[in-house]
Design a protein around this motif. Sequence first.
Motif, PDB file in Angstrom:
ATOM      1  N   VAL A   1       0.855  -1.026   0.138  1.00 18.76           N
ATOM      2  CA  VAL A   1      -0.101  -0.189   0.023  1.00 18.76           C
ATOM      3  C   VAL A   1       0.973   1.122  -0.163  1.00 18.76           C
ATOM      4  CG1 VAL A   1      -1.719   1.411   1.201  1.00 18.76           C
ATOM      5  CG2 VAL A   1      -1.901  -1.035   1.066  1.00 18.76           C
ATOM      6  N   VAL A   2       1.844   1.161   1.083  1.00 18.45           N
ATOM      7  CA  VAL A   2       2.709   2.268   0.801  1.00 18.45           C
ATOM      8  C   VAL A   2       3.366   2.523  -0.504  1.00 18.45           C
ATOM      9  CG1 VAL A   2       4.928   3.203   1.795  1.00 18.45           C
ATOM     10  CG2 VAL A   2       3.504   2.247   3.519  1.00 18.45           C
ATOM     11  N   LYS A   3       3.922   1.611  -1.028  1.00 19.60           N
ATOM     12  CA  LYS A   3       4.486   1.637  -2.189  1.00 19.60           C
ATOM     13  C   LYS A   3       3.603   2.080  -3.487  1.00 19.60           C
ATOM     14  CE  LYS A   3       8.075  -1.966  -1.661  1.00 19.60           C
ATOM     15  NZ  LYS A   3       8.574  -3.311  -2.314  1.00 19.60           N
ATOM     16  N   ALA A   4       2.545   1.594  -3.399  1.00 18.47           N
ATOM     17  CA  ALA A   4       1.548   2.213  -4.407  1.00 18.47           C
ATOM     18  C   ALA A   4       1.336   3.584  -4.248  1.00 18.47           C
ATOM     19  CB  ALA A   4      -0.006   1.249  -4.274  1.00 18.47           C
ATOM     20  N   ILE A   5       0.937   4.183  -3.200  1.00 13.00           N
ATOM     21  CA  ILE A   5       0.775   5.657  -2.750  1.00 13.00           C
ATOM     22  C   ILE A   5       2.057   6.364  -3.027  1.00 13.00           C
ATOM     23  CG2 ILE A   5       0.507   7.293  -0.896  1.00 13.00           C
ATOM     24  CD1 ILE A   5      -0.990   5.269   0.591  1.00 13.00           C
ATOM     25  N   THR A   6       3.323   5.947  -2.977  1.00 10.75           N
ATOM     26  CA  THR A   6       4.442   6.391  -3.469  1.00 10.75           C
ATOM     27  C   THR A   6       4.562   6.715  -5.037  1.00 10.75           C
ATOM     28  OG1 THR A   6       5.646   5.502  -1.487  1.00 10.75           O
ATOM     29  CG2 THR A   6       7.072   6.433  -3.373  1.00 10.75           C
ATOM     30  N   ASP A   7       4.151   5.571  -5.590  1.00  7.82           N
ATOM     31  CA  ASP A   7       4.177   5.616  -7.015  1.00  7.82           C
ATOM     32  C   ASP A   7       3.134   6.570  -7.802  1.00  7.82           C
ATOM     33  OD1 ASP A   7       6.195   3.630  -7.462  1.00  7.82           O
ATOM     34  OD2 ASP A   7       4.479   1.980  -7.306  1.00  7.82           O
ATOM     35  N   ILE A   8       1.916   6.683  -7.116  1.00  7.78           N
ATOM     36  CA  ILE A   8       1.149   7.791  -7.607  1.00  7.78           C
ATOM     37  C   ILE A   8       1.446   8.881  -7.295  1.00  7.78           C
ATOM     38  CG2 ILE A   8      -0.626   7.643  -5.523  1.00  7.78           C
ATOM     39  CD1 ILE A   8      -1.835   7.365  -9.203  1.00  7.78           C
ATOM     40  N   ILE A   9       1.881   9.329  -6.184  1.00  7.45           N
ATOM     41  CA  ILE A   9       2.480  10.568  -5.988  1.00  7.45           C
ATOM     42  C   ILE A   9       3.667  10.949  -6.626  1.00  7.45           C
ATOM     43  CG2 ILE A   9       3.741  12.125  -4.071  1.00  7.45           C
ATOM     44  CD1 ILE A   9       2.096  10.655  -2.018  1.00  7.45           C
ATOM     45  N   GLU A  10       4.411   9.937  -7.167  1.00  6.88           N
ATOM     46  CA  GLU A  10       5.766  10.285  -7.862  1.00  6.88           C
ATOM     47  C   GLU A  10       5.428  10.731  -9.533  1.00  6.88           C
ATOM     48  OE1 GLU A  10       9.696   7.798  -9.273  1.00  6.88           O
ATOM     49  OE2 GLU A  10       8.141   6.934  -8.164  1.00  6.88           O
ATOM     50  N   MET A  11       4.071  10.415  -9.816  1.00  2.00           N
ATOM     51  CA  MET A  11       3.847  10.505 -11.106  1.00  2.00           C
ATOM     52  C   MET A  11       3.991  12.121 -11.425  1.00  2.00           C
ATOM     53  SD  MET A  11       0.108  10.112 -12.786  1.00  2.00           S
ATOM     54  CE  MET A  11      -1.069  11.138 -11.305  1.00  2.00           C
ATOM     55  N   ASP A  12       3.657  12.959 -10.548  1.00  2.00           N
ATOM     56  CA  ASP A  12       3.809  14.471 -10.651  1.00  2.00           C
ATOM     57  C   ASP A  12       5.259  14.965 -10.832  1.00  2.00           C
ATOM     58  OD1 ASP A  12       2.470  17.075 -10.626  1.00  2.00           O
ATOM     59  OD2 ASP A  12       3.723  17.388  -8.935  1.00  2.00           O
ATOM     60  N   SER A  13       6.227  14.133 -10.565  1.00  2.00           N
ATOM     61  CA  SER A  13       7.655  14.551 -11.022  1.00  2.00           C
ATOM     62  C   SER A  13       8.136  14.052 -12.103  1.00  2.00           C
ATOM     63  CB  SER A  13       8.419  13.725  -9.688  1.00  2.00           C
ATOM     64  OG  SER A  13       8.683  12.320  -9.776  1.00  2.00           O
ATOM     65  N   LYS A  14       7.482  13.398 -12.968  1.00  2.00           N
ATOM     66  CA  LYS A  14       7.891  12.926 -14.360  1.00  2.00           C
ATOM     67  C   LYS A  14       7.287  13.945 -15.326  1.00  2.00           C
ATOM     68  CE  LYS A  14       9.270   9.132 -12.542  1.00  2.00           C
ATOM     69  NZ  LYS A  14      10.658   8.715 -12.455  1.00  2.00           N
ATOM     70  N   ARG A  15       8.066  14.085 -16.440  1.00  2.00           N
ATOM     71  CA  ARG A  15       7.626  14.919 -17.575  1.00  2.00           C
ATOM     72  C   ARG A  15       7.343  14.309 -18.474  1.00  2.00           C
ATOM     73  NH1 ARG A  15      10.653  20.046 -17.462  1.00  2.00           N
ATOM     74  NH2 ARG A  15      11.517  20.704 -15.359  1.00  2.00           N
ATOM     75  N   VAL A  16       7.571  12.964 -19.073  1.00  3.48           N
ATOM     76  CA  VAL A  16       7.408  12.549 -20.343  1.00  3.48           C
ATOM     77  C   VAL A  16       5.970  11.637 -19.768  1.00  3.48           C
ATOM     78  CG1 VAL A  16       7.743  10.880 -21.947  1.00  3.48           C
ATOM     79  CG2 VAL A  16       9.490  12.294 -20.843  1.00  3.48           C
ATOM     80  N   PRO A  17       4.834  11.947 -20.626  1.00  3.00           N
ATOM     81  CA  PRO A  17       3.395  11.229 -20.678  1.00  3.00           C
ATOM     82  C   PRO A  17       3.774   9.732 -20.303  1.00  3.00           C
ATOM     83  CG  PRO A  17       3.351  12.839 -22.394  1.00  3.00           C
ATOM     84  CD  PRO A  17       4.868  12.933 -22.134  1.00  3.00           C
ATOM     85  N   ARG A  18       4.794   9.027 -21.015  1.00  3.22           N
ATOM     86  CA  ARG A  18       4.819   7.655 -20.717  1.00  3.22           C
ATOM     87  C   ARG A  18       5.466   7.284 -19.575  1.00  3.22           C
ATOM     88  NH1 ARG A  18       9.351   4.457 -22.321  1.00  3.22           N
ATOM     89  NH2 ARG A  18      10.253   6.644 -23.069  1.00  3.22           N
ATOM     90  N   ASP A  19       6.255   8.272 -19.121  1.00  7.94           N
ATOM     91  CA  ASP A  19       6.753   7.830 -17.617  1.00  7.94           C
ATOM     92  C   ASP A  19       5.767   8.167 -16.668  1.00  7.94           C
ATOM     93  OD1 ASP A  19       9.091   7.440 -18.855  1.00  7.94           O
ATOM     94  OD2 ASP A  19       9.986   9.508 -18.212  1.00  7.94           O
ATOM     95  N   LYS A  20       4.643   9.128 -16.811  1.00  5.34           N
ATOM     96  CA  LYS A  20       3.680   9.320 -15.870  1.00  5.34           C
ATOM     97  C   LYS A  20       2.816   8.005 -15.924  1.00  5.34           C
ATOM     98  CE  LYS A  20       3.522  14.518 -15.973  1.00  5.34           C
ATOM     99  NZ  LYS A  20       3.724  14.437 -14.562  1.00  5.34           N
ATOM    100  N   LEU A  21       2.664   7.677 -17.080  1.00  3.11           N
ATOM    101  CA  LEU A  21       1.813   6.199 -17.214  1.00  3.11           C
ATOM    102  C   LEU A  21       2.452   5.166 -16.519  1.00  3.11           C
ATOM    103  CD1 LEU A  21       0.257   5.922 -21.026  1.00  3.11           C
ATOM    104  CD2 LEU A  21      -1.079   6.112 -18.832  1.00  3.11           C
TER     105      LEU A  21
END
Length: 299
Positions: free
Chosen positions: A76-96
């Motif tokens: 659960v902690v890893k899932a939350i970390t991943d969804i928060i980390e999406m904002d730090s990515k610049r490329v749409p594919r990396d956000k996906l």
Amino acid sequence: MQTRGKVPPERVEKIMDQIEKYIMTRLYKYVFCPETTDDEKKDLAIQKRIRALRWVTPQMLCVPVNEDVPEVSDMVVKAITDIIEMDSKRVPRDKLACITKCSKHIFNAIKITKNEPASADDFLPTLIYIVLKGNPPRLQSNIQYITRFCNPSRLMTGEDGYYFTNLCCAVAFIEKLDAQSLNLSQEDFDRYMSGQTSPRKQEAESWSPDACLGVKQMYKNLDLLSQLNERQERIMNEAKKLEKDLIDWTDGIAREVQDIVEKYPLEIKPPNQPLAAIDSENVENDKLPPPLQPQVYAG
């Protein structure tokens, strides 16, 4: 490339990904959450909405995840970390990719809890719970950015597109969530939303005397932090209201002064000319005899 160069579709896909990475990295600050859209307004709205729903428990959403199991809690902690980390990515594919990693951690958490593969009916409620618990920054802006600039074939096919669609559904559910969605009465829902009470507080009060003291203290501290947060929000709202009232009062005074100045304009007259001597206009002054001088006669 496909028609003239006869490049295989897999190769074309990789080339498009590299071109997307190069272009979007350069243009990110211009096309992410542009001023011409209302993305920022939507971000603030969904963030405020999620913050108001922080009292929602996994049981209300029928989430098949047992966070008391250390391995599940770690997922659960890893899932939350991943969804928060999406904002730090610049490329749409990396956000996906962040959304995909988050979703896979969710599936693993469900699988460990139920000892069987997770289904789609289990996945969506858990994803909603993860979004509520993580409150990802600029969520709507990231969704709009992916929708506008990601390779369409990636969004319409494959697991990336499936997980992204579920995230959009989760956000839509949160925006429209009501008492009926959580199997609550409207009265309880309104009390929870207003912060008058918390379902977690009621659960803590119903614990048996043999319950772990550390867990009791933890929930007590969480409830205290929740109350402090609510008080801070009320103070901030009152401060903003006071600031607005002061600005309106200042603008009102300025308008009144301007109206008075326009209605009664100030006229500045030239200074009066100094008084001239009585005979100043007599052109024959030089012909007059000199004034008489007092004389003393000896008697």
